[in-house]
Design an enzyme around this catalytic site. Structure first.
Site, short mmCIF file in Angstrom:
data_model
loop_
_atom_site.label_atom_id
_atom_site.label_comp_id
_atom_site.label_asym_id
_atom_site.label_seq_id
_atom_site.Cartn_x
_atom_site.Cartn_y
_atom_site.Cartn_z
N ARG A 133 4.12 5.77 -3.87
CA ARG A 133 4.89 6.27 -2.71
C ARG A 133 5.12 7.79 -2.82
O ARG A 133 5.20 8.49 -1.83
CB ARG A 133 6.23 5.54 -2.56
CG ARG A 133 7.14 5.65 -3.75
CD ARG A 133 8.49 5.00 -3.46
NE ARG A 133 9.27 4.81 -4.68
CZ ARG A 133 10.56 4.56 -4.71
NH1 ARG A 133 11.25 4.49 -3.59
NH2 ARG A 133 11.19 4.38 -5.84
N SER A 153 13.20 5.99 0.76
CA SER A 153 12.48 4.94 0.01
C SER A 153 10.97 5.08 0.12
O SER A 153 10.25 4.83 -0.84
CB SER A 153 12.88 3.55 0.52
OG SER A 153 14.24 3.34 0.32
N GLU A 211 11.22 -2.19 13.86
CA GLU A 211 9.82 -2.00 13.47
C GLU A 211 8.85 -2.19 14.63
O GLU A 211 7.78 -1.60 14.65
CB GLU A 211 9.47 -2.95 12.32
CG GLU A 211 10.19 -2.65 11.02
CD GLU A 211 11.63 -3.17 10.99
OE1 GLU A 211 11.99 -3.98 11.88
OE2 GLU A 211 12.38 -2.77 10.09
N PHE A 217 8.07 -5.54 6.38
CA PHE A 217 8.53 -5.37 7.77
C PHE A 217 7.44 -4.84 8.69
O PHE A 217 7.40 -5.16 9.87
CB PHE A 217 9.72 -4.40 7.81
CG PHE A 217 10.84 -4.76 6.87
CD1 PHE A 217 11.31 -6.07 6.81
CD2 PHE A 217 11.41 -3.82 6.04
CE1 PHE A 217 12.34 -6.41 5.93
CE2 PHE A 217 12.43 -4.14 5.17
CZ PHE A 217 12.90 -5.45 5.11
N HIS A 229 6.56 -0.25 -0.92
CA HIS A 229 7.20 -1.44 -1.50
C HIS A 229 6.36 -2.69 -1.32
O HIS A 229 6.87 -3.78 -1.03
CB HIS A 229 8.61 -1.61 -0.91
CG HIS A 229 9.57 -0.56 -1.40
ND1 HIS A 229 9.28 0.78 -1.35
CD2 HIS A 229 10.79 -0.65 -1.95
CE1 HIS A 229 10.29 1.48 -1.85
NE2 HIS A 229 11.22 0.63 -2.22
N ASP A 244 14.89 -6.69 -5.66
CA ASP A 244 15.22 -7.10 -4.28
C ASP A 244 14.76 -8.53 -3.98
O ASP A 244 15.25 -9.16 -3.05
CB ASP A 244 14.57 -6.13 -3.27
CG ASP A 244 15.44 -4.90 -3.06
OD1 ASP A 244 16.59 -4.90 -3.54
OD2 ASP A 244 14.96 -3.95 -2.42
N ARG A 254 6.48 0.99 -4.90
CA ARG A 254 7.73 1.64 -5.32
C ARG A 254 7.67 2.09 -6.78
O ARG A 254 8.14 3.17 -7.13
CB ARG A 254 8.86 0.62 -5.15
CG ARG A 254 10.17 0.99 -5.77
CD ARG A 254 11.20 -0.11 -5.49
NE ARG A 254 12.51 0.27 -5.99
CZ ARG A 254 12.97 -0.11 -7.19
NH1 ARG A 254 12.24 -0.86 -7.98
NH2 ARG A 254 14.18 0.26 -7.57
#
Lengths: 326, 299
Positions: free
Chosen positions: A21, A48, A69, A94, A120, A128, A178
């Site tokens: 990322r 993020s 989204e 998402f 991610h 998570d 991530r």
């Protein structure tokens, strides 16, 4: 022996670590300077996904869409129709998870010049848990006509890919991660959309990987080499359009193929490779390292990769098993 | 009462280079084309396109800044159709205004046609977007409107939506965005015909109170009779005139009669998704021809 032409890091134990990322964030920042048409959109995750660097430097070209989204994808398509080069970002679960229909019609069917860039991806999201660990996104994107699907393998390659997709005219989905992972390439390592890289030549088996699994495969290849098994390692960063020639030529030579990906075992890289081998009537024994039709869970990324069988050791084991079948 | 009187006055004063009568005649022609197209296609949606004829005619023949011979005209107004299934009315207006030959209208929905059952922007120059899955046009329109703001362009984005598609969440994401980004160049037109496939909108899943919802999303709301050509033209001109006096997007709730112009189709949701059979098409065209005579002879 590593392919000298690719200028890879010689000693993996000395390779630095960085998150893919971060590579995206740096690439986008560089694009901001180079190309005034590049705009960034994010669904409430700009730090993020590392779009914050671009947003801070080019606030007039950063668009916050909030937690929406579907609208993210649609607004990006509209911006593209008006001549912008939109980079639209969220998490892979998402986007494309929640906006697949918008990706399909507003972007792919319409050939909107949108770059859907999602972070991610995979189990390495970690704590998570399963809801946030995208393990299906390659499958649901690579079936879409007109869409290029890219899974870069380290931070530097992600930066190069980010810059390359801005130059490419058409819809792109790029997934990255991530967690900090090994940076095994260098500034000199080439990147071209659709061109897989043979990182290391070998004769006993071809291991084809994408994303953060590529560095794991390189580690596994070192181990296997010591045990007398010669492995050809391919970084297949572009899932679609897939590099037919590189893959076919390699598997024709080794007659054994193992795929490695941080994704469900169906529909992703493995599916793409096996479809290709079937299409070209290439006979080979095969195996895979991927998630076994399961959802993930909470834990550290290291714990999860171990529990779900996505480590260099798992690749070593799988290659041995496959070579035995020959 | 005062409001009503003022509105009446405005309508009376409407000065237009192209007379309302001429637009009404064009609308009648568009209706006839729609019936012929749908009969030839033997599939498609009938009620929605017929109800939206006045609005599309007013846009294509009076309101839009566009050039049918140069569909990519740089600063053209953008017409984004969000509920793609009513595309026959758009195709008919495009052909009649010169985007493509009228005879091509009869290829609707047929193999190798440029006139897909739901519109594809890559097939037909002049279509700004591809649509079908409801609500997607709303976000696209908002994106184009935002790009216009970023580039300091003055063109207007007209987003045509159905009432039923306001049951989709994406519409509200897009409207929230348009309001938040102060997109006063976004003009939404909602076809409030109260039908959807399964029945009347208010029976299936009520969208009321629609005006209050839209206002709560920071939009300026107008209402009009979408089948009264004069009122349509005046309202659109009025909204455009007010555009730069506000930072808000404008939404026009257009009350329309689904199946408008054909007695046996009007207000019947059964006509949402089916084409006319031979005798129905003949009866419809007969009614429209009679209506044409009335328009010609009036005033």
């Amino acid at each position: 022996m590593l392919n000298k032409d690719l200028h890879l890091v010689d000693d993996l134990s000395k390779a630095e670590k960085a998150a893919t990322r971060d590579g995206f964030g740096k690439g986008l920042l560089e694009l901001g300077e180079k190309n005034k048409d590049v705009v960034g959109l994010c669904a409430d995750l700009k730090e993020s996904v590392r779009m914050n660097w671009f947003a801070e430097k080019y606030p007039e070209r950063y668009i916050a869409v909030g937690v929406a989204e579907q609208n993210l994808a649609g607004v990006a398509a509209g911006l593209a129709f008006a001549g912008k080069i939109p980079f639209a970002s969220s998490f892979s679960v998402f986007s494309p998870g929640r906006n697949w229909d918008q990706l399909r019609v507003s972007i792919c069917y319409s050939k909107a010049n949108v770059k859907l860039c999602s972070s991610h991806a995979g189990l390495t999201v970690g704590e998570d848990g399963a809801t946030h660990q995208a393990l299906e996104d390659i499958a649901i994107t690579r079936v879409l006509p007109n869409l290029v699907v890219i899974v870069p393998s380290d931070a530097l390659e992600t930066k190069k890919a980010t810059i390359a997709i801005a130059k490419y005219q058409g819809p792109v989905y790029m997934r990255f991660s991530r967690e900090k992972t090994l940076v095994y390439t260098t500034e000199q390592t080439p990147f071209e959309i659709g061109k897989a890289l043979v990182l290391k030549e070998g004769n006993d088996a071809t291991v084809i990987a994408c994303g953060i699994m590529v560095a794991e495969v390189l580690k596994a290849a070192e181990v296997l080499e010591k045990e007398g098994i010669s492995v050809e390692v391919i970084n297949n960063h572009t899932i679609k359009p897939i590099d037919v020639e590189t893959i076919i030529n390699s598997v024709k030579k080794t007659k054994a193929v193992v795929t490695a990906e941080e994704h469900q075992k169906t529909g992703g890289l493995r599916g793409a490779v096996l479809e290709l081998l079937a299409e070209y009537d290439v006979m080979a024994v095969s195996g895979y390292v991927a998630v076994e039709d399961k959802f993930g869970e909470s834990g550290t990324s290291v714990e999860l990769l171990e529990k779900y069988g996505l480590t260099a050791a798992d690749i070593v084991e799988e290659v041995k098993k496959v070579v035995k079948k020959k | 009462m005062q409001k009503k009187a003022a509105k009446k006055e405005m309508i009376k004063e409407a000065s237009s280079e192209i007379s309302i009568k001429k637009l009404e005649l064009t609308a009648n022609k568009i209706r006839q084309d729609i019936i012929k197209m749908l009969f030839a296609a033997n599939s498609g949606h009938t009620a929605g396109p017929l109800g939206m004829v006045e609005i599309f005619t007013a846009l294509y023949f009076k309101i839009l800044k566009h050039d049918p011979k140069n569909p990519k005209l740089e600063d053209r107004d953008r017409l984004i159709l969000s509920n793609g299934h009513i595309c026959p009315v758009q195709y008919a207006c495009m052909a009649n205004s010169g985007y493509f030959p009228e005879k091509e209208l009869l290829t609707l929905r047929k193999i190798n046609t440029r006139l897909q059952g739901h519109p594809n922007r890559l097939d037909l120059p002049g279509l700004e977007n591809s649509s079908g899955p409801l609500a997607q046009g709303s976000s696209i329109a908002a994106g184009i409107a935002l790009a216009a703001k970023m580039d300091r362009k003055d063109y207007t984005v007209f987003c045509l939506m159905s009432d039923g598609e306001h049951q989709e969440g994406q519409i509200w994401e897009a409207l929230m965005f348009a309001g938040n980004k102060k997109l006063n160049n976004f003009i939404g037109i909602i076809d409030r015909n109260n039908i959807q496939i399964d029945g009347y909108v208010e029976d299936i899943m009520s969208i009321e109170p629609l005006r209050q919802k839209l206002e709560a999303f920071n939009c300026n709301v107008y209402e009009m009779n979408g089948n009264d050509m004069k009122e349509v033209v005046v309202t659109l001109e009025n909204v455009l005139k007010n555009r730069n006096k506000t930072t808000r997007p404008s939404i026009i709730i257009a009350k329309t009669v689904p199946g408008k112009g054909i007695s046996f189709m009007e207000n019947k949701y059964e006509w949402h998704g089916r084409p006319p059979k031979k005798e129905e098409a003949e009866a419809a065209l007969k009614e429209l021809q009679a209506e044409r005579e009335i328009i010609i002879n009036k005033r």
